[in-house]
Design a protein around this motif. Sequence first.
Motif, PDB file in Angstrom:
ATOM      1  N   UNK A 151       7.588  -8.197  -6.050  1.00  0.00           N
ATOM      2  CA  UNK A 151       8.376  -6.957  -6.586  1.00  0.00           C
ATOM      3  C   UNK A 151       8.227  -6.169  -5.352  1.00  0.00           C
ATOM      4  N   UNK A 152       8.851  -6.695  -4.408  1.00  0.00           N
ATOM      5  CA  UNK A 152       9.140  -5.883  -3.020  1.00  0.00           C
ATOM      6  C   UNK A 152       7.704  -5.281  -2.277  1.00  0.00           C
ATOM      7  N   UNK A 153       6.747  -5.908  -2.744  1.00  0.00           N
ATOM      8  CA  UNK A 153       5.677  -5.685  -1.712  1.00  0.00           C
ATOM      9  C   UNK A 153       5.293  -6.282  -0.504  1.00  0.00           C
ATOM     10  N   UNK A 154       6.152  -7.708  -0.478  1.00  0.00           N
ATOM     11  CA  UNK A 154       5.880  -8.394   0.880  1.00  0.00           C
ATOM     12  C   UNK A 154       7.234  -8.992   1.097  1.00  0.00           C
ATOM     13  N   UNK A 155       7.513  -8.847   2.154  1.00  0.00           N
ATOM     14  CA  UNK A 155       8.891  -9.104   2.816  1.00  0.00           C
ATOM     15  C   UNK A 155       8.649 -10.213   3.835  1.00  0.00           C
ATOM     16  N   UNK A 156       9.241 -11.323   3.768  1.00  0.00           N
ATOM     17  CA  UNK A 156       8.991 -12.349   4.881  1.00  0.00           C
ATOM     18  C   UNK A 156      10.560 -12.454   5.442  1.00  0.00           C
ATOM     19  N   UNK A 181       7.746  -4.366  14.499  1.00  0.00           N
ATOM     20  CA  UNK A 181       6.771  -3.264  14.472  1.00  0.00           C
ATOM     21  C   UNK A 181       7.260  -2.001  14.928  1.00  0.00           C
ATOM     22  N   UNK A 182       7.854  -1.985  15.938  1.00  0.00           N
ATOM     23  CA  UNK A 182       8.540  -0.696  16.413  1.00  0.00           C
ATOM     24  C   UNK A 182       9.505  -0.152  15.575  1.00  0.00           C
ATOM     25  N   UNK A 183      10.488  -1.124  15.100  1.00  0.00           N
ATOM     26  CA  UNK A 183      11.445  -0.753  14.220  1.00  0.00           C
ATOM     27  C   UNK A 183      10.938   0.123  13.032  1.00  0.00           C
ATOM     28  N   UNK A 184       9.932  -0.534  12.445  1.00  0.00           N
ATOM     29  CA  UNK A 184       9.256   0.238  11.490  1.00  0.00           C
ATOM     30  C   UNK A 184       8.390   1.501  11.748  1.00  0.00           C
ATOM     31  N   UNK A 185       7.978   1.588  13.004  1.00  0.00           N
ATOM     32  CA  UNK A 185       7.513   2.852  13.486  1.00  0.00           C
ATOM     33  C   UNK A 185       8.543   3.862  13.540  1.00  0.00           C
ATOM     34  N   UNK A 186       9.745   3.522  14.182  1.00  0.00           N
ATOM     35  CA  UNK A 186      10.861   4.488  14.480  1.00  0.00           C
ATOM     36  C   UNK A 186      11.119   4.895  13.082  1.00  0.00           C
ATOM     37  N   UNK A 187      11.468   4.063  12.047  1.00  0.00           N
ATOM     38  CA  UNK A 187      11.672   4.344  10.479  1.00  0.00           C
ATOM     39  C   UNK A 187      10.808   5.489  10.218  1.00  0.00           C
ATOM     40  N   UNK A 196       0.703  -1.249  -0.012  1.00  0.00           N
ATOM     41  CA  UNK A 196       0.028  -0.174   0.027  1.00  0.00           C
ATOM     42  C   UNK A 196       0.776   1.297  -0.159  1.00  0.00           C
ATOM     43  N   UNK A 197       2.371   1.201  -0.210  1.00  0.00           N
ATOM     44  CA  UNK A 197       3.095   2.457   0.033  1.00  0.00           C
ATOM     45  C   UNK A 197       3.514   2.711  -1.552  1.00  0.00           C
ATOM     46  N   UNK A 198       3.745   3.936  -1.416  1.00  0.00           N
ATOM     47  CA  UNK A 198       4.210   4.459  -2.707  1.00  0.00           C
ATOM     48  C   UNK A 198       5.693   3.966  -2.850  1.00  0.00           C
ATOM     49  N   UNK A 199       6.300   4.116  -4.037  1.00  0.00           N
ATOM     50  CA  UNK A 199       7.806   3.497  -4.330  1.00  0.00           C
ATOM     51  C   UNK A 199       8.610   4.042  -3.506  1.00  0.00           C
ATOM     52  N   UNK A 200       8.791   5.496  -3.473  1.00  0.00           N
ATOM     53  CA  UNK A 200       9.882   6.163  -2.802  1.00  0.00           C
ATOM     54  C   UNK A 200       9.670   5.785  -1.186  1.00  0.00           C
ATOM     55  N   UNK A 201       8.757   5.436  -0.636  1.00  0.00           N
ATOM     56  CA  UNK A 201       8.448   5.284   0.696  1.00  0.00           C
ATOM     57  C   UNK A 201       8.918   3.778   0.883  1.00  0.00           C
ATOM     58  N   UNK A 202       8.516   2.818  -0.235  1.00  0.00           N
ATOM     59  CA  UNK A 202       8.752   1.525  -0.054  1.00  0.00           C
ATOM     60  C   UNK A 202      10.218   1.406   0.120  1.00  0.00           C
ATOM     61  N   UNK A 203      10.926   1.854  -1.058  1.00  0.00           N
ATOM     62  CA  UNK A 203      12.491   1.919  -0.893  1.00  0.00           C
ATOM     63  C   UNK A 203      13.320   2.562   0.382  1.00  0.00           C
ATOM     64  N   UNK A 213      12.826  -0.273   2.855  1.00  0.00           N
ATOM     65  CA  UNK A 213      13.872  -1.487   2.547  1.00  0.00           C
ATOM     66  C   UNK A 213      15.223  -0.985   2.840  1.00  0.00           C
ATOM     67  N   UNK A 214      15.505   0.064   2.591  1.00  0.00           N
ATOM     68  CA  UNK A 214      17.103   0.485   2.865  1.00  0.00           C
ATOM     69  C   UNK A 214      17.090   0.505   4.589  1.00  0.00           C
ATOM     70  N   UNK A 215      15.950   0.966   5.273  1.00  0.00           N
ATOM     71  CA  UNK A 215      16.160   1.086   6.694  1.00  0.00           C
ATOM     72  C   UNK A 215      16.236  -0.212   7.412  1.00  0.00           C
ATOM     73  N   UNK A 216      15.550  -1.334   6.844  1.00  0.00           N
ATOM     74  CA  UNK A 216      15.460  -2.495   7.204  1.00  0.00           C
ATOM     75  C   UNK A 216      16.668  -3.446   6.647  1.00  0.00           C
ATOM     76  N   UNK A 217      17.322  -2.929   6.096  1.00  0.00           N
ATOM     77  CA  UNK A 217      18.548  -3.134   5.526  1.00  0.00           C
ATOM     78  C   UNK A 217      18.254  -4.546   4.408  1.00  0.00           C
ATOM     79  N   UNK A 218      17.237  -4.223   3.668  1.00  0.00           N
ATOM     80  CA  UNK A 218      17.017  -5.079   2.773  1.00  0.00           C
ATOM     81  C   UNK A 218      16.905  -4.352   1.377  1.00  0.00           C
ATOM     82  N   UNK A 219      17.910  -4.625   0.513  1.00  0.00           N
ATOM     83  CA  UNK A 219      18.143  -3.758  -0.720  1.00  0.00           C
ATOM     84  C   UNK A 219      17.475  -4.428  -1.813  1.00  0.00           C
TER      85      UNK A 219
END
Length: 134
Positions: free
Chosen positions: A52-57, A68-74, A9-16, A19-25
């Motif tokens: 295409x980077x929509x779902x990360x497992x 969840x907290x790490x993503x909130x902090x991001x 549900x995220x725009x491309x720039x926010x998604x990338x 992804x960088x923040x959780x260290x998945x490039x």
Amino acid sequence: MEITIDLSRLPTDLRSMILKEIKIGEDIAETEHTRDLTTTTNSITEPEVKNDLNVITLPHEINTSMTKQRLKDTLIKNKIRDYVVMVDLEDQNRIIILKKEHAKTLGVHHCPHCGMEFENEIQLSIHQRIHYMV
């Protein structure tokens, strides 16, 4: 146990940015290879990227609230206030990031200051008193 993060549900720039923040490039999605990623709090092993980077497992992640907290902090660190992180109401091992308005239609209200979740607007307004010292 594995945790799934839904970024669909995220725009491309926010998604990338996330992804960088959780260290998945982007390189993981292109090559579909896995590697060990280390964070300060725990180790993420063998991330799997689908659709295409929509779902990360995260297959070996066991702490949903910490992820969840790490993503909130991001989101807070990057001053993104119109999106919220919440656990999927149907699957407790799935984290979704969506617009605040959409979360509100699901019956989850978020504090605009700290992002804390509440079941109704009354609880939210009582909580907001701590931010205004009322």
